[in-house]
Design an enzyme around this catalytic site. Structure first.
Site, mmCIF file in Angstrom:
data_model
loop_
_atom_site.group_PDB
_atom_site.id
_atom_site.type_symbol
_atom_site.label_atom_id
_atom_site.label_comp_id
_atom_site.label_asym_id
_atom_site.label_seq_id
_atom_site.Cartn_x
_atom_site.Cartn_y
_atom_site.Cartn_z
ATOM 1 N N HIS A 1 7.952 3.708 28.213
ATOM 2 C CA HIS A 1 8.549 3.065 27.405
ATOM 3 C C HIS A 1 9.869 3.551 26.891
ATOM 4 C CE1 HIS A 1 6.503 6.046 24.465
ATOM 5 N NE2 HIS A 1 7.668 5.787 23.627
ATOM 6 N N GLU B 1 6.246 0.765 13.738
ATOM 7 C CA GLU B 1 6.545 0.617 14.984
ATOM 8 C C GLU B 1 5.870 -0.414 15.587
ATOM 9 O OE1 GLU B 1 4.861 4.161 17.350
ATOM 10 O OE2 GLU B 1 4.079 2.208 18.365
ATOM 11 N N GLN C 1 9.390 0.154 22.620
ATOM 12 C CA GLN C 1 8.890 0.838 21.247
ATOM 13 C C GLN C 1 9.918 0.636 20.231
ATOM 14 O OE1 GLN C 1 8.087 4.997 21.083
ATOM 15 N NE2 GLN C 1 6.298 4.613 19.733
ATOM 16 N N HIS D 1 14.535 7.463 22.027
ATOM 17 C CA HIS D 1 13.864 8.268 23.246
ATOM 18 C C HIS D 1 13.391 7.406 24.227
ATOM 19 C CE1 HIS D 1 10.267 7.045 20.798
ATOM 20 N NE2 HIS D 1 9.539 7.236 21.899
ATOM 21 N N GLU E 1 9.597 12.024 25.954
ATOM 22 C CA GLU E 1 8.274 12.065 25.607
ATOM 23 C C GLU E 1 7.413 11.868 26.586
ATOM 24 O OE1 GLU E 1 7.363 8.532 22.755
ATOM 25 O OE2 GLU E 1 5.283 8.919 22.795
HETATM 26 CO CO CO Z 1 7.533 6.856 21.835
#
Ligand code: CO
Length: 149
Positions: A7, A43, A63, A87, A137
């Site tokens: 994502h 989120e 996301q 991210h 991540e």
């Molecule tokens: Co994330």
């Protein structure tokens, strides 16, 4: 180590209007909504592509992240940078093994051990200073590490 882009995490000021924009403009669908008070974030995960059920589990998503308080990590990011990419989440087959090999390569780990992420995933963040300014991540999707036959 990376198996796919799981994502892209995008910081937004208003989750509802961001969801409406992604739905209307790009035709994406929300598949999960969560709030994490510890992380100070609301989120939504919008699916871009489904995973391969015969392979390593996990699809690809956008996301959207709205801070639930201004002093949260995403709140501080918005204050400094405004809305935008926050991210990148990369898929890995085994997040513990990925942390071990990436840490051994000299990259500092924000999370020394995996923790719970969205949709039952096991996740960990790497330090952006050691990844060219990119907050990365690692995501091991729910379904666990693949087992060999
Ligand atoms: Co994330």
């Amino acid at each position: 180590v990376f198996t796919r882009i799981d994502h892209v995490g995008v910081a937004v000021r208003d989750l509802e209007s961001a969801i409406a924009f992604y739905q209307t403009t790009f035709g994406l669908t929300v598949v999960s909504r969560e709030s994490n008070e510890e992380q100070g974030v609301h989120e939504a995960m919008l699916i871009v592509a489904a995973g391969d059920p015969t392979g390593i589990p996990g699809g690809s998503y956008v996301q959207l992240l709205e801070p639930s308080r201004p002093d949260s990590p995403v709140g501080r990011f918005l204050e400094r940078n405004g809305e935008g990419v926050h991210h990148i989440g990369y898929g890995v087959a085994d997040v513990s093994a990925a942390l071990a090999s990436i840490g051994a390569a000299g990259v500092r780990l924000v999370d020394a051990r995996p923790r719970h992420g969205s949709m039952g995933a096991s996740i960990a963040f790497l330090h952006p200073r050691d990844v060219g300014g990119v907050l990365v991540e690692l995501v091991q999707a729910a379904g666990g590490a693949p087992t060999r036959e």
